[in-house]
Write a protein that holds these residues in place. Sequence first.
Motif, PDB file in Angstrom:
ATOM      1  N   ALA A 193     -15.588  24.153   8.976  1.00  0.00           N
ATOM      2  CA  ALA A 193     -16.905  23.852   9.420  1.00  0.00           C
ATOM      3  C   ALA A 193     -17.520  24.496  10.832  1.00  0.00           C
ATOM      4  N   GLY A 194     -16.463  24.874  11.734  1.00  0.00           N
ATOM      5  CA  GLY A 194     -16.862  25.711  12.779  1.00  0.00           C
ATOM      6  C   GLY A 194     -17.477  26.823  12.616  1.00  0.00           C
ATOM      7  N   GLU A 195     -16.999  27.628  11.684  1.00  0.00           N
ATOM      8  CA  GLU A 195     -17.533  29.067  11.349  1.00  0.00           C
ATOM      9  C   GLU A 195     -18.906  28.719  10.478  1.00  0.00           C
ATOM     10  N   LYS A 196     -18.941  27.910   9.437  1.00  0.00           N
ATOM     11  CA  LYS A 196     -20.249  27.683   8.741  1.00  0.00           C
ATOM     12  C   LYS A 196     -21.197  27.320   9.909  1.00  0.00           C
ATOM     13  N   ALA A 197     -20.991  26.536  10.678  1.00  0.00           N
ATOM     14  CA  ALA A 197     -22.020  26.117  11.742  1.00  0.00           C
ATOM     15  C   ALA A 197     -22.392  27.230  12.806  1.00  0.00           C
ATOM     16  N   ALA A 198     -21.242  28.287  12.988  1.00  0.00           N
ATOM     17  CA  ALA A 198     -21.598  29.316  13.765  1.00  0.00           C
ATOM     18  C   ALA A 198     -22.691  30.283  12.967  1.00  0.00           C
ATOM     19  N   TYR A 199     -22.384  30.408  11.728  1.00  0.00           N
ATOM     20  CA  TYR A 199     -23.356  31.176  10.779  1.00  0.00           C
ATOM     21  C   TYR A 199     -24.694  30.536  10.780  1.00  0.00           C
ATOM     22  N   VAL A 200     -24.867  29.458  10.676  1.00  0.00           N
ATOM     23  CA  VAL A 200     -26.172  28.577  10.747  1.00  0.00           C
ATOM     24  C   VAL A 200     -26.903  29.040  11.897  1.00  0.00           C
ATOM     25  N   HIS A 201     -26.012  28.696  13.411  1.00  0.00           N
ATOM     26  CA  HIS A 201     -26.767  28.986  14.330  1.00  0.00           C
ATOM     27  C   HIS A 201     -27.221  30.376  14.451  1.00  0.00           C
ATOM     28  N   LEU A 202     -26.368  31.324  14.291  1.00  0.00           N
ATOM     29  CA  LEU A 202     -26.792  32.875  14.100  1.00  0.00           C
ATOM     30  C   LEU A 202     -27.807  33.206  13.355  1.00  0.00           C
TER      31      LEU A 202
END
Length: 103
Positions: free
Chosen positions: A86-95
């Motif tokens: 979930a943290g990885e997916k959120a980071a890609y969305v923010h990027l």
Amino acid sequence: MPPNTANPGGPQYGSGRRDDSPSGITLPTDFLSAAWDSELARIGQDLSLLKIPHRAERARGFAWGLRAADLINEDMHKAMEEAITAGEKAAYVHLKQGQQESK
């Protein structure tokens, strides 16, 4: 909570959850809980395509280390993996959002 199938006679630590952790995961000691929270938070810091997967894998290594040491059970390891994903997916969305805003 099902028994620890990797080591049925081993400790059943790490089966709890807590409200004051971003991931809701409780580990056997405050030090481990703080280190986990730091690893999880690090995934979304200073975003770049190269850093996100590296930091996610580092968090996965942390979770696997706890599991290998039998400090957490399989259910808690699964919860940690879900939090990392979930943290990885959120980071890609923010990027992605940041890249779109800069265009």
